[in-house]
Write an enzyme that holds these catalytic residues in place. Sequence first.
Site, short mmCIF file in Angstrom:
data_model
loop_
_atom_site.label_atom_id
_atom_site.label_comp_id
_atom_site.label_asym_id
_atom_site.label_seq_id
_atom_site.Cartn_x
_atom_site.Cartn_y
_atom_site.Cartn_z
N ASP A 112 -7.53 -44.74 0.84
CA ASP A 112 -7.31 -44.80 -0.61
C ASP A 112 -6.69 -43.49 -1.12
OD1 ASP A 112 -7.28 -46.04 -3.08
OD2 ASP A 112 -9.36 -45.54 -3.56
N LYS A 114 -4.32 -41.53 -3.20
CA LYS A 114 -3.57 -41.74 -4.44
C LYS A 114 -3.73 -40.50 -5.30
CE LYS A 114 -7.45 -44.25 -6.57
NZ LYS A 114 -7.88 -45.55 -7.17
N ALA A 116 -4.99 -39.93 -8.17
CA ALA A 116 -6.28 -39.78 -8.83
C ALA A 116 -7.35 -39.24 -7.89
CB ALA A 116 -6.73 -41.12 -9.42
N ASN A 117 -7.15 -39.37 -6.58
CA ASN A 117 -8.12 -38.88 -5.60
C ASN A 117 -7.74 -37.53 -5.01
OD1 ASN A 117 -9.84 -41.03 -5.90
ND2 ASN A 117 -8.96 -42.22 -4.21
N ASP A 130 -13.16 -38.70 -2.70
CA ASP A 130 -13.44 -40.15 -2.67
C ASP A 130 -13.18 -40.77 -1.29
OD1 ASP A 130 -14.07 -42.72 -3.24
OD2 ASP A 130 -12.77 -42.90 -4.99
#
Length: 412
Positions: A112, A114, A116-117, A130
């Site tokens: 995951d 991205k 935002a992470n 995350d």
Amino acid sequence: MGLDGFRGRKVAIKQTHAHLLKQPELAERYRKLLRNEAALSGRLRHPNIVRLLDADEDALPPYLVLEYVDGQPLSDFATPDTLLPVPQVLDIAFKCCNALEYACREGLVHRDIKPANLMLARGGDVKLTDFGAALSLRSDATQLSGLVGSPSYMSPEQVREQDLTHHSDMFSLAVVVYELLTGRRPFDGDTDFATLYKISHEAPTPPSLLRASLPAHVDEVLLRALAKEPADRFATWADFAQALLAAHRGLPRQRSQDTEAERFAALRALPFFADFHDVALWELMRLGSWRRLEQGTVLMRENTPGDSFCILIEGQVAVSRQGWNLSTLGPGVTLGEMTYLRPDNRTRTATAVAETEVLVLKVRNPALREASEDLQSRFDKAFIKLLVGRLIATNEQLAEWELVAAPGPAGG
């Protein structure tokens, strides 16, 4: 955010929202995500990975206590008006490669990656966070299956629900870097299904087409990492990191932020851009290439093919056809836009020569066609307004000529 009373430091607290625990199926999934993150990230110790400090899976709601990062997620720097300098983006990507290489050695695939992470600390460091969706390649325990991750950043093998390796995270990181450099994702459909189809079947637009200042070797690095087949990407994280480092070293000396601000202000002051909002102007700033040209420079020549147009920012340009001077133009006009408006006929119809030193913003037609629909629409409207103005001016000139040519009253 919380405070660790024993150590006197700020910590980040990650909780599962109570409303997600009301439905048994959702509750089990989110508890598993939290349990997965606690189990997998708890053993990770790397300067570019957010550290897990504590966890309580049985609390209501369950929570994790994480290292606090004083900064912003990279999603705050992923639009055309908020982009970071190119060298900083490549430096961030290099550090992410190191973090993910470490996770790979620990047998983990993040799944995951991205913006935002990824947290950008105020000091300039980057932190990966995350690991809730992470896959452990060394565990026999039941793990989250199916489509795991965020659609826009999934690798083709994720979309096909195939076995994953570090090459999947490599693809996702390349999507993030592409977005941080251009303000656009390489695969973006109107729906999640359309996005997943593009990831699997369509080639991405070279990033330099969307940001003209990017050199070709940056294209080469990213497009290789975005290859559809894992075997066609970089073999290892170290190979990807070294390619990014080489691209960083090959960058030309960057303009200062003040210069970019001044150029933005120059665009904003031109009537042609009156209906362009700030985000659209920043996208244009990245899309075009700025050129300061000496007096006498030929900007375009009639009867030759063209695939670009220019916006005159400073100075004056003489326009002629077949040796006849048609007009002298000043700041705020476009030159050569007919090759964009009439793609079936790319032949220049006039010659434009700098009468003084000029500053122009050159935009390639293919680049504008790959730009956001909003920017294309605003250019279409501005071009129509410009052409209508020229038509009115031509009609007024013809009317003046008719008056001059009209015979006077007969003498008595």
